[in-house]
Write an enzyme that holds these catalytic residues in place. Structure first.
Site, PDB file in Angstrom:
ATOM      1  NE  ARG A 137      52.083  37.716  -9.062  1.00  0.00           N
ATOM      2  CZ  ARG A 137      51.278  36.787  -9.560  1.00  0.00           C
ATOM      3  NH1 ARG A 137      51.423  36.406 -10.824  1.00  0.00           N
ATOM      4  NH2 ARG A 137      50.338  36.233  -8.812  1.00  0.00           N
ATOM      5  CE  LYS A 177      54.044  35.663  -6.628  1.00  0.00           C
ATOM      6  NZ  LYS A 177      53.515  35.973  -5.283  1.00  0.00           N
ATOM      7  CG  HIS A 183      52.510  44.883  -6.275  1.00  0.00           C
ATOM      8  ND1 HIS A 183      52.794  43.808  -7.092  1.00  0.00           N
ATOM      9  CD2 HIS A 183      51.681  44.404  -5.309  1.00  0.00           C
ATOM     10  CE1 HIS A 183      52.187  42.726  -6.636  1.00  0.00           C
ATOM     11  NE2 HIS A 183      51.493  43.065  -5.560  1.00  0.00           N
ATOM     12  NE  ARG A 218      49.454  41.430  -8.826  1.00  0.00           N
ATOM     13  CZ  ARG A 218      49.090  40.373  -9.571  1.00  0.00           C
ATOM     14  NH1 ARG A 218      49.092  40.472 -10.891  1.00  0.00           N
ATOM     15  NH2 ARG A 218      48.734  39.235  -9.005  1.00  0.00           N
ATOM     16  CG  HIS A 244      45.375  36.512  -6.942  1.00  0.00           C
ATOM     17  ND1 HIS A 244      44.457  37.476  -6.586  1.00  0.00           N
ATOM     18  CD2 HIS A 244      46.595  37.105  -6.859  1.00  0.00           C
ATOM     19  CE1 HIS A 244      45.087  38.601  -6.315  1.00  0.00           C
ATOM     20  NE2 HIS A 244      46.377  38.398  -6.476  1.00  0.00           N
ATOM     21  CE1 TYR A 284      43.601  44.833  -5.361  1.00  0.00           C
ATOM     22  CE2 TYR A 284      43.436  42.455  -5.640  1.00  0.00           C
ATOM     23  CZ  TYR A 284      44.191  43.607  -5.605  1.00  0.00           C
ATOM     24  OH  TYR A 284      45.549  43.532  -5.815  1.00  0.00           O
TER      25      TYR A 284
END
Length: 304
Positions: free
Chosen positions: A153, A177, A248, A251, A274, A283
């Site tokens: 990210r 995150k 992004h 990514r 994730h 995806y």
């Protein structure tokens, strides 16, 4: 906004950043959402908020309805509701109120759109754009290569320090995150690009730079997320025709190209950082013709 509500919001924002490990970007979004909400309440009631216990489910739903009337998208309204749920959950935990009026409010349905990605031809053209005869061009080449080869990210790349890059094992440590660390491998092209950049900066490859920013500006300060985003977008404008022209999209390209070449979805999930497999499953929908071909080749009845 009253002093009472301002203090409660400030305490909540400190809590999600310091204790929950949320990014400053997320905190700013939450602050914006809560400012909208308290502004609505005070405009609707004609007085400042002095007690959050007076807010009920109907008030929350009224606020969301007003947001729709003002033209905000389902995605934005859903985010506002998620913010309110987190905020009131914190207020209950802090014993400021006794219930969460947003907890049982249903989130609006959001139309899922497939992520925008670039073809390998576009990626190849992109990597040849930076002028490697200049210090800035060498830096930009390293940034583009690192984005595409790791799928990290924007915030993760911005916060990288030299010490996070392991050149011997060709892996980079990122802080994602929720303050979750993960290791992402990178290839030889990326290794060479970063090495060239550091040499141009006059920095040794095995410098103990745990607190030294990897990517810097002309004054040797950490390169800002906004500047990185602008640089990447300007390069992509020259070769890509998609709507999403930023880090992004690289990514998305990273994940799409891995999946297209048979990478295990769980491995891609871990590489992307994730928290759940559902975020990665998008995806699998990007290459329907590819999936049909695999099915026809692999399934006993696929070609009949």
């Amino acid at each position: 906004m009253s002093e009472y509500s301002s203090q409660a919001i400030a305490d909540f924002l400190n809590y999600i950043v310091l204790e929950r490990g949320y990014s400053d970007h997320t905190a700013k979004s939450y602050k914006c959402d809560l400012k909208q909400f308290t502004g609505f309440i005070e405009s609707y009631s004609g007085k400042s908020i002095t007690d959050f216990r007076s807010i009920d489910k109907a008030t929350v739903r009224h606020f969301l309805g007003k947001e729709f009337e003002e033209g905000f998208s389902s995605k934005t309204v859903a985010r506002r509701l998620a913010t309110l749920k987190s905020f009131f959950k914190y207020l209950v935990k802090a014993e400021i109120t006794t219930n969460n009026p947003a907890s049982s409010v249903r989130s609006p349905k959001i139309k899922k759109s497939l992520p925008s990605y670039h073809s390998t031809d576009v990626i190849d053209q992109l990597m040849n754009l930076p002028d490697e005869g200049t210090k800035t061009g060498i830096r930009d080449k390293a940034i583009l290569e690192l984005f595409y080869s790791t799928g990290m990210r924007l915030a993760e790349l911005t916060n990288l320090n030299i010490g996070d890059v392991d050149f011997r094992n060709q892996v980079v440590k990122v802080l994602g995150k929720g303050n979750k660390e993960r290791l992402i491998p990178f290839g030889n092209r990326t290794k060479i690009s970063i090495e060239n950049y550091l040499k141009k900066q006059g920095i040794g490859l095995f410098t103990n730079g745990h607190d030294t920013p990897l990517f810097v500006n002309n004054k040797n300060g950490r390169l800002s997320a906004r500047m990185i985003q602008r640089r990447v977008r300007n390069y992509l404008k020259l070769v890509a025709n998609t709507e999403q022209l930023g880090p992004h999209s690289l990514r998305h390209s990273f994940a799409t190209h891995l999946m297209d070449r048979g990478a295990d979805i769980r491995a891609v999930k871990d590489l992307l950082g994730h928290s759940s497999l559902s975020s990665t499953q998008v995806y699998t929908h990007l290459q329907p013709e590819k999936m049909k071909k695999i099915y026809k080749q692999a399934h006993p009845h696929g070609s009949k």
